[in-house]
Write a protein that holds these residues in place. Structure first.
Motif, PDB file in Angstrom:
ATOM      1  N   ARG A 400      32.250  48.547  62.687  1.00 38.79           N
ATOM      2  CA  ARG A 400      32.610  49.910  62.299  1.00 38.79           C
ATOM      3  C   ARG A 400      32.372  50.112  60.799  1.00 38.79           C
ATOM      4  N   ILE A 401      32.686  49.092  60.010  1.00 36.00           N
ATOM      5  CA  ILE A 401      32.444  49.196  58.566  1.00 36.00           C
ATOM      6  C   ILE A 401      30.947  49.236  58.279  1.00 36.00           C
ATOM      7  N   LEU A 402      30.194  48.378  58.950  1.00 37.26           N
ATOM      8  CA  LEU A 402      28.742  48.348  58.748  1.00 37.26           C
ATOM      9  C   LEU A 402      28.097  49.684  59.141  1.00 37.26           C
ATOM     10  N   ASP A 403      28.646  50.353  60.149  1.00 37.68           N
ATOM     11  CA  ASP A 403      28.077  51.612  60.639  1.00 37.68           C
ATOM     12  C   ASP A 403      28.572  52.829  59.874  1.00 37.68           C
ATOM     13  N   ASP A 404      29.598  52.647  59.040  1.00 42.05           N
ATOM     14  CA  ASP A 404      30.173  53.793  58.329  1.00 42.05           C
ATOM     15  C   ASP A 404      29.153  54.358  57.336  1.00 42.05           C
ATOM     16  N   PRO A 405      28.838  55.672  57.440  1.00 42.41           N
ATOM     17  CA  PRO A 405      27.789  56.253  56.588  1.00 42.41           C
ATOM     18  C   PRO A 405      28.282  56.782  55.243  1.00 42.41           C
ATOM     19  N   SER A 406      29.584  56.714  54.983  1.00 44.44           N
ATOM     20  CA  SER A 406      30.125  57.332  53.775  1.00 44.44           C
ATOM     21  C   SER A 406      29.600  56.652  52.519  1.00 44.44           C
ATOM     22  N   GLU A 407      29.591  57.410  51.418  1.00 43.24           N
ATOM     23  CA  GLU A 407      29.087  56.929  50.137  1.00 43.24           C
ATOM     24  C   GLU A 407      30.242  56.464  49.249  1.00 43.24           C
ATOM     25  N   PRO A 408      29.984  55.584  48.299  1.00 45.06           N
ATOM     26  CA  PRO A 408      31.026  55.147  47.359  1.00 45.06           C
ATOM     27  C   PRO A 408      31.537  56.319  46.523  1.00 45.06           C
ATOM     28  N   GLN A 409      32.805  56.265  46.168  1.00 43.79           N
ATOM     29  CA  GLN A 409      33.380  57.246  45.260  1.00 43.79           C
ATOM     30  C   GLN A 409      32.954  56.905  43.827  1.00 43.79           C
ATOM     31  N   ALA A 410      33.199  57.820  42.943  1.00 44.35           N
ATOM     32  CA  ALA A 410      32.803  57.626  41.541  1.00 44.35           C
ATOM     33  C   ALA A 410      33.482  56.393  40.961  1.00 44.35           C
ATOM     34  N   GLY A 411      32.680  55.460  40.476  1.00 46.95           N
ATOM     35  CA  GLY A 411      33.210  54.244  39.869  1.00 46.95           C
ATOM     36  C   GLY A 411      33.591  53.154  40.844  1.00 46.95           C
ATOM     37  N   GLU A 412      33.538  53.440  42.149  1.00 50.36           N
ATOM     38  CA  GLU A 412      34.012  52.472  43.147  1.00 50.36           C
ATOM     39  C   GLU A 412      33.040  51.311  43.346  1.00 50.36           C
ATOM     40  N   GLU A 413      31.751  51.603  43.392  1.00 56.76           N
ATOM     41  CA  GLU A 413      30.761  50.615  43.790  1.00 56.76           C
ATOM     42  C   GLU A 413      30.802  49.361  42.924  1.00 56.76           C
ATOM     43  N   LYS A 414      30.924  49.536  41.608  1.00 57.09           N
ATOM     44  CA  LYS A 414      30.834  48.401  40.690  1.00 57.09           C
ATOM     45  C   LYS A 414      32.184  48.022  40.091  1.00 57.09           C
ATOM     46  N   LEU A 415      33.244  48.459  40.733  1.00 55.12           N
ATOM     47  CA  LEU A 415      34.588  48.228  40.214  1.00 55.12           C
ATOM     48  C   LEU A 415      34.887  46.747  40.000  1.00 55.12           C
ATOM     49  N   ALA A 416      34.458  45.876  40.938  1.00 57.85           N
ATOM     50  CA  ALA A 416      34.790  44.448  40.852  1.00 57.85           C
ATOM     51  C   ALA A 416      34.126  43.756  39.680  1.00 57.85           C
ATOM     52  N   ALA A 417      33.206  44.430  38.987  1.00 58.16           N
ATOM     53  CA  ALA A 417      32.617  43.839  37.777  1.00 58.16           C
ATOM     54  C   ALA A 417      33.698  43.566  36.727  1.00 58.16           C
ATOM     55  N   LEU A 418      34.808  44.303  36.797  1.00 59.49           N
ATOM     56  CA  LEU A 418      35.920  44.056  35.881  1.00 59.49           C
ATOM     57  C   LEU A 418      36.445  42.634  36.043  1.00 59.49           C
ATOM     58  N   THR A 419      36.426  42.112  37.277  1.00 58.17           N
ATOM     59  CA  THR A 419      36.930  40.752  37.517  1.00 58.17           C
ATOM     60  C   THR A 419      35.908  39.686  37.157  1.00 58.17           C
ATOM     61  N   ALA A 420      34.652  40.104  36.882  1.00 57.61           N
ATOM     62  CA  ALA A 420      33.579  39.149  36.614  1.00 57.61           C
ATOM     63  C   ALA A 420      33.386  38.859  35.136  1.00 57.61           C
ATOM     64  N   ALA A 421      33.865  39.739  34.281  1.00 62.22           N
ATOM     65  CA  ALA A 421      33.612  39.619  32.841  1.00 62.22           C
ATOM     66  C   ALA A 421      34.862  39.134  32.110  1.00 62.22           C
ATOM     67  N   ASP A 422      34.913  39.355  30.788  1.00 63.03           N
ATOM     68  CA  ASP A 422      36.040  38.884  29.984  1.00 63.03           C
ATOM     69  C   ASP A 422      37.358  39.449  30.483  1.00 63.03           C
ATOM     70  N   ARG A 423      38.429  38.689  30.290  1.00 64.78           N
ATOM     71  CA  ARG A 423      39.725  39.047  30.871  1.00 64.78           C
ATOM     72  C   ARG A 423      40.442  40.152  30.105  1.00 64.78           C
ATOM     73  N   VAL A 424      40.289  40.206  28.794  1.00 62.77           N
ATOM     74  CA  VAL A 424      41.056  41.177  28.006  1.00 62.77           C
ATOM     75  C   VAL A 424      40.684  42.621  28.346  1.00 62.77           C
ATOM     76  N   PRO A 425      39.392  42.998  28.392  1.00 59.60           N
ATOM     77  CA  PRO A 425      39.061  44.376  28.795  1.00 59.60           C
ATOM     78  C   PRO A 425      39.594  44.723  30.184  1.00 59.60           C
ATOM     79  N   TRP A 426      39.539  43.785  31.100  1.00 57.94           N
ATOM     80  CA  TRP A 426      40.055  44.031  32.449  1.00 57.94           C
ATOM     81  C   TRP A 426      41.569  44.222  32.411  1.00 57.94           C
ATOM     82  N   ALA A 427      42.277  43.426  31.625  1.00 61.60           N
ATOM     83  CA  ALA A 427      43.732  43.567  31.530  1.00 61.60           C
ATOM     84  C   ALA A 427      44.120  44.930  30.959  1.00 61.60           C
ATOM     85  N   ARG A 428      43.419  45.344  29.908  1.00 60.93           N
ATOM     86  CA  ARG A 428      43.729  46.655  29.300  1.00 60.93           C
ATOM     87  C   ARG A 428      43.366  47.799  30.238  1.00 60.93           C
TER      88      ARG A 428
END
Length: 808
Positions: A400-428
């Motif tokens: 059902r998730i694979l078939d869902d045609p909806s598009e990402p919301q603004a800022g949603e697609e790359k949100l997890a990049a916050l967890t990939a980079a330096d910790r201080v910007p993510w904490a703030r």
């Protein structure tokens, strides 16, 4: 240690009817599901006249059901934990032993014998002063009280005796294949005291504490380890610093460390977790997190949703066994237990960023997972009608998730990049934009999920026609992906690729590699040998249209936050693109042939790495091999300094054409024996680096500078190595199932100008290697180093006159 284990409220469900496990059949799309559920519609069609009251009643019943079932499930888990806690607290005795002791005492009393030497009579006199009791009642109560006290004393005695026995490690230093009479007696006593079937945490209170080595011993072993790496003048200077430290400052710092070791369960672990992991402000991706791969040659199903359905169900079965403490503790030689504490935070755990230090958030239970696909986040409930979703039902949810045609919301697609980079910007950023409203609810759903899942839209895995490129791509995808499609803060992210291949990316602070590998091997084996697939590749069983659709997480991410996300992504992408990762299976020979050399397979590979590194770099370097200290309570890791004077002598002999085979073999034996001795020292608490690390922490607390400790901890590990140990050797027979071999796992480079090497010895004929370095370093090249490893393997085995396998 982190933030402890707070009991948190479960994540709130979405709009009425949209995410409850007992909702009506879901309509055609995720967005319309919410609207149709609010109208009480059973599907995509129009509601029938006169059905409103019936649907309202039906909805009320469903809501009550969804309130009752989680509460019932929660109480069952509490009762189970309480029961397991009682049983564990009795170990090595059992509940029935209390009855045996009490009945024995009472029988002796009625037989005119007094096993208590007058204590029962004193208890009876005390009871007579407290109130009116018949003589027979006082006798019974006194006997039961004495019997219970005797039983508790026996448990404490048995536990202390077992702890004393487990403090003996002389058996590890005995010559391989030769066991003395004292060791046999010791082993028999350990087996007698631990004969009752243990649960996962049964041995925890019986394990000894990690001892603090003497400062002079640690300093001596340190100087011995750096002797082959330093020029004569540099070594003399370091010797002077070390000896001054051992005489003056060292004993003062040691006093505080000894004091800590008396009241702390483990004098290293809490500081190691805090200062090495949680206070690190750099990216977790590549630098800390590590990965593990699927089966090397085999993919049980190429249907992405089906493979996800089976493996997620297998993971949940493992979690159930963990909750019930049915996972067997690991015993060395089927006798000596290892610490099981690291299992506690495997599920329902997330690393929470902070400006100065992160914390580990662990909740007791979670009833959902969060799935990432094509830039969208979905919350998926794990239970339906009070039971786990079956594999086919979970496959249905993934599809059902694979078939869902909806598009990402603004800022949603790359949100997890916050967890990939330096910790201080993510904490703030987390504090500023995710502390309220729908952003907080959605982030809570991720952080309180049982684990994180990524449905990756790329195809990965070993391809026979292009093994080198395919394995390198597979490894890099698991290590960092696209930098925004794994939630690097979760205890682990489970990844399912488009072609059905799977893998895992694990956060490091909560546990070390062997714990994750134990779990991962069980998941793959359960998927292949227990659950299985239909002939067309789907999960076994039937779909269930009555299960509600997964719920889209909702976000309201402002432009300022999106700018931080893009900045973090740029930083993470630079780090990811700099990783030179080479993974390859070496199948010319394996453990079977190495054993014929009468040496440890691990020592053999470590000497291979020393020879390969010298040929690659033309010099020796400080080498890190990860060992473990789980023979002690709450033990984690220790360092084996694999580059020794003996290994250097062997390597130099290998590159010297004037040396004979006999001379090289003699030096090989000496180097192998030295490596095994160092490994045993590390396992038994006599390592170098954790002791020096803790002394350094004490010096910082006391605001005392130590030039010796400062230099030691600044030395770079240009060759960082780790063996991935097989944990479940009895899950299936490699000889009967040769295609079911693991690819192992790996990690990123530790030093900017060095190599990270992980290897797994699988079966008798395969060793898989994972080599990492950085493209930005002009000195390193992972593929070049890989070629040196292969050549060194062949050159060393040739010393013994043994032929490699003809199979490739």
């Amino acid at each position: 240690m982190g933030c402890g284990r707070p009991r948190l409220q479960p994540a709130l469900p979405g709009p009425a009817g949209s995410s409850s496990a007992g909702a009506a059949a879901a309509p055609c799309s995720t967005d319309s599901a919410i609207a149709e559920a609010d109208r009480g519609s059973p599907g995509c069609g129009r509601q029938l006249p006169g059905a409103a009251d019936a649907m309202d009643l039906h909805r009320s019943q469903e809501v009550l059901q969804e309130i009752r079932l989680p509460a019932l499930h929660s109480w069952k888990k509490r009762i189970m934990r309480f029961k397991n806690g009682i049983i564990t607290s009795m170990y090595p005795a059992g509940p029935s032993s209390w009855l045996i002791v009490v009945v024995g005492v009472m029988s002796s009393t009625y037989g005119k014998m007094d096993p208590s030497l007058g204590i029962i009579a004193r208890i009876s006199e005390t009871l007579d002063m407290m109130g009116r009791m018949s003589s027979q009642t006082k006798t019974v109560v006194s006997g039961v009280l004495f019997g219970t006290g005797l039983w508790v004393a026996l448990i404490i005695t048995m536990r202390c005796s077992l702890k004393v026995l487990l403090s003996y490690h002389g058996w590890m230093f005995a010559e391989h294949g030769k066991m003395g009479r004292a060791t046999r007696i010791w082993m028999a006593m350990v087996k007698i005291l631990s004969c009752r079937k243990p649960t996962l945490y049964s041995f925890q209170t019986c394990l000894p504490r990690l001892p603090v080595p003497a400062v002079k011993d640690t300093v001596h072993r340190y100087l011995e380890s750096v002797r082959p790496l330093m020029k004569e003048q540099d070594f003399k200077r370091m010797t002077a610093l070390a000896q001054d430290f051992a005489v003056n400052l060292g004993p003062k710092l040691q006093w505080y460390l000894k004091l800590k070791s008396w009241w702390a369960t483990n004098y290293v672990t809490d500081w190691w977790e805090e200062y090495v992991y949680l206070r690190g402000r750099g990216p977790l991706m590549v630098n800390s997190n590590y990965f593990s791969m699927d089966l090397l040659y085999l993919t049980p199903s190429h249907i992405q949703a089906a493979r996800a359905g089976n493996t997620i169900h297998a993971i949940l079965l493992y979690r159930r066994e963990l909750d019930q403490e049915k996972i067997k503790p690991i015993l060395l030689g089927a006798t000596v237990p290892l610490c099981s504490a690291q299992w506690e935070r495997m599920f329902n755990t997330s690393r929470i960023p902070g400006e100065e230090a992160d914390t580990l958030q662990h909740i007791q239970d979670s009833r959902h997972i969060v799935v990432y696909h094509r830039g969208r986040y979905f919350k998926v409930w794990l239970y339906h009608d009070g039971r786990l979703l079956r594999p086919r039902e979970m496959e249905q949810q993934m599809q059902r998730i694979l078939d869902d045609p909806s598009e990402p919301q603004a800022g949603e697609e790359k949100l997890a990049a916050l967890t990939a980079a330096d910790r201080v910007p993510w904490a703030r950023c987390r504090k500023a934009y995710f502390g309220r409203g729908k952003n907080k609810q959605s982030l809570d759903a991720i952080e309180r999920a049982a684990f994180f899942v990524t449905l990756d839209d790329t195809e990965q895995g070993y391809r026979k026609e292009d093994p080198e490129t395919s394995m390198d791509s597979y490894a890099k995808s698991l290590l960092h992906g696209r930098c925004f499609d794994r939630w690097f803060d979760k205890s682990f992210t489970f990844i399912i690729f488009k072609n059905g291949k799977i893998g895992i990316n694990a956060e490091h602070s909560w546990a070390d590699g062997p714990i994750v590998i134990h779990f991962w091997e069980k998941i793959v084996a359960t998927d292949c040998f227990q659950l299985g697939y239909t002939e067309d590749g789907h999960c076994k069983g039937d779909t269930n249209p009555g299960i509600a659709y997964p719920t889209r997480l909702q976000w309201d991410i402002p432009e300022e936050c999106q700018e931080v996300i893009e900045t973090s992504l740029s930083s993470a992408a630079l780090l990811a693109h700099d990783v030179d990762l080479h993974s390859f299976p070496f199948d010319s020979f394996g453990k079977g042939l190495i054993k014929k050399c009468r040496t440890s397979p691990d020592a053999f590979v470590q000497l291979v790495l020393q020879l390969a590194h010298y040929r690659d770099m033309g010099k020796f370097c400080l080498t890190y091999e990860a060992s473990m200290t789980r023979l002690f309570r709450e033990g984690r890791t220790e360092t084996v300094r694999s580059c020794t004077t003996e290994s250097c002598n062997f390597v130099l002999a290998m590159v010297d054409p004037t040396q004979t085979v006999e001379q090289r073999l003699r030096l090989f034996r000496l180097a192998s024996e030295k490596h095994q001795h160092l490994y045993r020292l590390a396992m038994t608490g006599a390592g170098i680096d954790r002791h020096l690390f803790c002394l350094y922490v004490v010096s910082k607390y006391l605001a005392v500078e130590s030039p010796f400790l400062k230099e030691v901890l600044a030395e770079p590990w240009r060759l960082s190595t780790s063996q991935t140990p097989l944990q479940h050797v009895g899950l299936f027979d490699f000889n009967k199932n040769p295609e079911y071999v693991s690819s192992g796992g790996g990690f990123g480079p530790v030093a900017d100008d060095g190599y990270g090497v992980s290897y797994i010895i699988v079966g008798e004929n395969l060793i898989s290697f994972h080599i990492s370095s950085k493209f930005s370093s002009p000195e390193t090249d992972s593929h070049r180093f890989g070629r040196h490893v292969k050549q060194a393997m062949m050159d060393i085995i040739a010393l013994f006159g043994l032929r490699s396998n003809s199979r490739k």
